[in-house]
Design a protein around this motif. Structure first.
Motif, PDB file in Angstrom:
ATOM      1  N   MET A   3      38.880  40.132  35.385  1.00  0.00           N
ATOM      2  CA  MET A   3      38.837  39.173  36.480  1.00  0.00           C
ATOM      3  C   MET A   3      39.575  37.891  36.094  1.00  0.00           C
ATOM      4  O   MET A   3      39.410  37.375  34.998  1.00  0.00           O
ATOM      5  CB  MET A   3      37.397  38.867  36.830  1.00  0.00           C
ATOM      6  CG  MET A   3      37.184  38.851  38.317  1.00  0.00           C
ATOM      7  SD  MET A   3      35.552  38.396  38.723  1.00  0.00           S
ATOM      8  CE  MET A   3      34.659  39.851  38.283  1.00  0.00           C
ATOM      9  N   LYS A   4      40.398  37.385  37.018  1.00  0.00           N
ATOM     10  CA  LYS A   4      41.141  36.158  36.739  1.00  0.00           C
ATOM     11  C   LYS A   4      40.217  34.960  36.811  1.00  0.00           C
ATOM     12  O   LYS A   4      39.201  34.981  37.500  1.00  0.00           O
ATOM     13  CB  LYS A   4      42.243  35.982  37.792  1.00  0.00           C
ATOM     14  CG  LYS A   4      43.444  36.832  37.548  1.00  0.00           C
ATOM     15  CD  LYS A   4      44.531  36.434  38.517  1.00  0.00           C
ATOM     16  CE  LYS A   4      45.718  37.341  38.372  1.00  0.00           C
ATOM     17  NZ  LYS A   4      46.684  37.144  39.435  1.00  0.00           N
ATOM     18  N   LYS A   5      40.641  33.867  36.144  1.00  0.00           N
ATOM     19  CA  LYS A   5      39.742  32.712  36.099  1.00  0.00           C
ATOM     20  C   LYS A   5      39.591  32.045  37.460  1.00  0.00           C
ATOM     21  O   LYS A   5      38.531  31.545  37.797  1.00  0.00           O
ATOM     22  CB  LYS A   5      40.194  31.712  35.041  1.00  0.00           C
ATOM     23  CG  LYS A   5      41.467  30.992  35.318  1.00  0.00           C
ATOM     24  CD  LYS A   5      41.526  29.739  34.446  1.00  0.00           C
ATOM     25  CE  LYS A   5      42.629  28.813  34.920  1.00  0.00           C
ATOM     26  NZ  LYS A   5      43.894  28.948  34.288  1.00  0.00           N
ATOM     27  N   VAL A  43      37.027  33.977  39.224  1.00  0.00           N
ATOM     28  CA  VAL A  43      35.688  33.690  38.694  1.00  0.00           C
ATOM     29  C   VAL A  43      35.159  32.383  39.270  1.00  0.00           C
ATOM     30  O   VAL A  43      34.025  32.307  39.738  1.00  0.00           O
ATOM     31  CB  VAL A  43      35.732  33.605  37.151  1.00  0.00           C
ATOM     32  CG1 VAL A  43      34.407  33.088  36.618  1.00  0.00           C
ATOM     33  CG2 VAL A  43      36.034  34.963  36.551  1.00  0.00           C
ATOM     34  N   LEU A  44      36.015  31.360  39.274  1.00  0.00           N
ATOM     35  CA  LEU A  44      35.570  30.054  39.777  1.00  0.00           C
ATOM     36  C   LEU A  44      35.191  30.143  41.247  1.00  0.00           C
ATOM     37  O   LEU A  44      34.206  29.545  41.679  1.00  0.00           O
ATOM     38  CB  LEU A  44      36.670  29.013  39.565  1.00  0.00           C
ATOM     39  CG  LEU A  44      36.864  28.577  38.110  1.00  0.00           C
ATOM     40  CD1 LEU A  44      38.098  27.703  37.960  1.00  0.00           C
ATOM     41  CD2 LEU A  44      35.643  27.822  37.611  1.00  0.00           C
ATOM     42  N   LEU A  96      34.096  32.835  42.851  1.00  0.00           N
ATOM     43  CA  LEU A  96      32.848  33.577  42.969  1.00  0.00           C
ATOM     44  C   LEU A  96      31.659  32.716  42.582  1.00  0.00           C
ATOM     45  O   LEU A  96      30.611  32.762  43.227  1.00  0.00           O
ATOM     46  CB  LEU A  96      32.891  34.837  42.098  1.00  0.00           C
ATOM     47  CG  LEU A  96      33.814  35.946  42.606  1.00  0.00           C
ATOM     48  CD1 LEU A  96      33.823  37.102  41.627  1.00  0.00           C
ATOM     49  CD2 LEU A  96      33.368  36.428  43.974  1.00  0.00           C
ATOM     50  N   ILE A  97      31.829  31.896  41.524  1.00  0.00           N
ATOM     51  CA  ILE A  97      30.744  31.015  41.091  1.00  0.00           C
ATOM     52  C   ILE A  97      30.421  30.029  42.202  1.00  0.00           C
ATOM     53  O   ILE A  97      29.267  29.735  42.512  1.00  0.00           O
ATOM     54  CB  ILE A  97      31.147  30.264  39.803  1.00  0.00           C
ATOM     55  CG1 ILE A  97      31.210  31.226  38.618  1.00  0.00           C
ATOM     56  CG2 ILE A  97      30.189  29.129  39.502  1.00  0.00           C
ATOM     57  CD1 ILE A  97      29.888  31.718  38.145  1.00  0.00           C
ATOM     58  N   HIS A  98      31.487  29.512  42.846  1.00  0.00           N
ATOM     59  CA  HIS A  98      31.284  28.592  43.961  1.00  0.00           C
ATOM     60  C   HIS A  98      30.543  29.237  45.109  1.00  0.00           C
ATOM     61  O   HIS A  98      29.721  28.626  45.769  1.00  0.00           O
ATOM     62  CB  HIS A  98      32.628  28.063  44.458  1.00  0.00           C
ATOM     63  CG  HIS A  98      32.980  26.756  43.842  1.00  0.00           C
ATOM     64  ND1 HIS A  98      32.276  25.623  44.115  1.00  0.00           N
ATOM     65  CD2 HIS A  98      33.931  26.408  42.963  1.00  0.00           C
ATOM     66  CE1 HIS A  98      32.776  24.632  43.421  1.00  0.00           C
ATOM     67  NE2 HIS A  98      33.789  25.085  42.700  1.00  0.00           N
ATOM     68  N   THR A 124      30.791  43.703  33.065  1.00  0.00           N
ATOM     69  CA  THR A 124      32.167  43.197  33.117  1.00  0.00           C
ATOM     70  C   THR A 124      32.765  43.236  31.716  1.00  0.00           C
ATOM     71  O   THR A 124      32.042  43.211  30.722  1.00  0.00           O
ATOM     72  CB  THR A 124      32.197  41.743  33.606  1.00  0.00           C
ATOM     73  OG1 THR A 124      31.219  41.005  32.889  1.00  0.00           O
ATOM     74  CG2 THR A 124      31.941  41.652  35.088  1.00  0.00           C
ATOM     75  N   ALA A 125      34.096  43.275  31.656  1.00  0.00           N
ATOM     76  CA  ALA A 125      34.790  43.212  30.375  1.00  0.00           C
ATOM     77  C   ALA A 125      36.105  42.485  30.578  1.00  0.00           C
ATOM     78  O   ALA A 125      36.594  42.356  31.699  1.00  0.00           O
ATOM     79  CB  ALA A 125      35.022  44.609  29.820  1.00  0.00           C
ATOM     80  N   LEU A 126      36.659  41.992  29.459  1.00  0.00           N
ATOM     81  CA  LEU A 126      37.868  41.194  29.545  1.00  0.00           C
ATOM     82  C   LEU A 126      39.090  42.031  29.905  1.00  0.00           C
ATOM     83  O   LEU A 126      39.940  41.619  30.680  1.00  0.00           O
ATOM     84  CB  LEU A 126      38.126  40.506  28.206  1.00  0.00           C
ATOM     85  CG  LEU A 126      37.281  39.286  27.897  1.00  0.00           C
ATOM     86  CD1 LEU A 126      37.321  39.009  26.420  1.00  0.00           C
ATOM     87  CD2 LEU A 126      37.788  38.086  28.659  1.00  0.00           C
ATOM     88  N   ASN A 127      39.213  43.211  29.306  1.00  0.00           N
ATOM     89  CA  ASN A 127      40.389  44.052  29.560  1.00  0.00           C
ATOM     90  C   ASN A 127      39.984  45.520  29.526  1.00  0.00           C
ATOM     91  O   ASN A 127      38.835  45.854  29.230  1.00  0.00           O
ATOM     92  CB  ASN A 127      41.480  43.755  28.528  1.00  0.00           C
ATOM     93  CG  ASN A 127      40.928  43.703  27.122  1.00  0.00           C
ATOM     94  OD1 ASN A 127      40.074  44.508  26.764  1.00  0.00           O
ATOM     95  ND2 ASN A 127      41.377  42.745  26.336  1.00  0.00           N
TER      96      ASN A 127
END
Lengths: 281, 126
Positions: free
Chosen positions: B82-84, B87-88, B90-92, B102-105
């Motif tokens: 997931m791109k940053k 993420v921001l 979704l958090i909002h 979830t995983a980084l790659n």
């Protein structure tokens, strides 16, 4: 009324020298320390500029305000004056005295050359304009201050979130000071950028430098942790001292499944375990 | 309109989403994935969203739902990359996707799937 005002303005411009002399004398008596700091020549250039503007502005109706070009010019002059004085640590009240002492120079001239009938009107309108000047300088002083404060705030924000790569695929973010929502936002952005760039698996948030952890700060920390989780990274919060642990439980804050540790070294150990790494014996 | 390919590697399905998903295409993708799981009996599902720059509340919920549905069919789901910005957002929106792995790659995602499916296997054997 307008023609009378014009006459008064003409009168003032005629006796300009006299007014300036009286003003300078006033300044030396009333604000000696200020004169010592800025010097007489500097003060003279300001007084002259102010008086010239005063004479051009005086005949104008009071309803004509800030759109007028002359007003803008005098604003520039005042910001120059205010800026110079502020940089030399002269208080705003001293600047106000500087302007107000103009009254004592202008009024006697009016008194001397205007007959009784029109005197009070002339003095009132002159006083009003001078008051306005003083208010302007004060406003400009405040604006300058405001600008300095916001610049400092920005500088502070820039340095406030350092990211440390402590180990392969482990980053650490030491948090210092108050954690408000603006800083949390910044911290999250910085953390996510670092996670993306370094493809780190673990982010350690060290809260040793946060003096008070209340419900709000806790909520911010949880938000940051869930952001890291969404990225696919783990978030460990370290620096949870006994005091903080007590307050959190007493406040009934549930940190959810965020992993916490007391010391950085414990956190690092856990991070190493999570990434399947080991520091050589 | 582009299609999303679903790849099967070993016991896992890999779904790299390379297009921006609209509501309609997202629903279709969900159906396709579930049909594919039914057909292949895959143990793990890995959804790669590293090329997706917009995940709104609908798509976010849909992804969580897909994971739940897959779980009902005995398949573990991992969302990776997931791109940053995403993420921001979704958090909002308040979408923390708590019950989603979830995983980084992709690499990390596959490792996580391996441990997840291994665990369920162990559990089942006991």
């Amino acid at each position: 009324m307008a023609s009378e005002k014009k006459e008064i303005a003409a009168l003032l411009s005629k006796y300009q020298e006299e007014i300036l002399d009286a003003w300078h004398r006033q300044l030396i008596v009333r604000s000696n320390s200020l004169m010592e700091i800025i010097g007489l020549t500097e003060a003279k250039s300001f007084t002259q500029g102010i008086l010239e503007h005063f004479i051009t502005l005086f005949p104008l109706a009071e309803t004509e305000n800030d759109e007028n070009k002359s007003y803008r010019e005098i604003d520039d002059l005042f910001s120059d004056l205010s800026g110079k004085m502020t940089s030399q640590n002269i208080s705003p009240s001293e600047i106000a005295v500087f302007i107000f002492s103009m009254k004592e120079a202008v009024f006697p001239i009016l008194q001397k050359y205007i007959d009784n009938k029109d005197l009070s009107g002339a003095i009132i309108s002159a006083g009003r304009l001078i008051d306005r000047f003083a208010v302007n300088t004060f406003e400009i002083y405040l604006n300058t201050r405001e600008k300095i404060i916001s610049e400092q705030q920005r500088a502070f924000m820039e340095i406030s979130v350092p990211v440390v790569r402590v180990w392969h695929r482990i980053i650490m973010i030491p948090l210092i000071g108050m954690l408000d929502s603006e800083r949390t936002q910044l911290m999250m952005e910085v953390m996510l950028t670092a996670l993306e760039d370094t493809q780190s698996k673990v982010a350690i948030l060290d809260i040793s430098g946060i003096p008070v952890v209340d419900t709000l700060v806790a909520r911010h920390l949880i938000t940051a942790a869930s952001a890291a989780k969404l990225m696919g990274a783990e978030c460990i919060i370290t620096g949870v001292r006994s005091r903080i642990a007590q307050t959190l439980v007493q406040l009934g804050v549930d940190l959810g499944d965020v992993v916490t540790r007391t010391t950085m070294s414990d956190g690092l150990q856990l991070a190493l375990e999570l990434t399947g790494q080991k520091i050589g014996e | 309109m582009g299609e999303v390919t679903i790849l099967k590697i070993g016991k896992n399905l890999i779904v790299p989403i390379q297009i921006e998903l609209h509501d309609q295409s997202a629903r279709k993708l969900q159906r396709d994935i579930l049909n594919y799981i039914e057909k292949t009996g895959a143990q793990g599902l890995l959804i790669d969203v590293s090329a997706v720059s917009i995940i709104d509340s609908f798509l976010g919920r849909l992804l969580v739902e897909t994971a739940k549905m897959a779980k009902l069919m005995g398949t573990e789901t991992v969302l990776v990359g997931m791109k940053k910005e995403v993420v921001l957002t979704l958090i909002h929106l308040g979408l923390t996707m708590k019950n989603l792995h979830t995983a980084l790659n992709i690499e990390d995602g596959l490792a996580l799937l391996k441990s997840l499916t291994g665990r369920t296997y162990e559990k089942n054997r006991k």
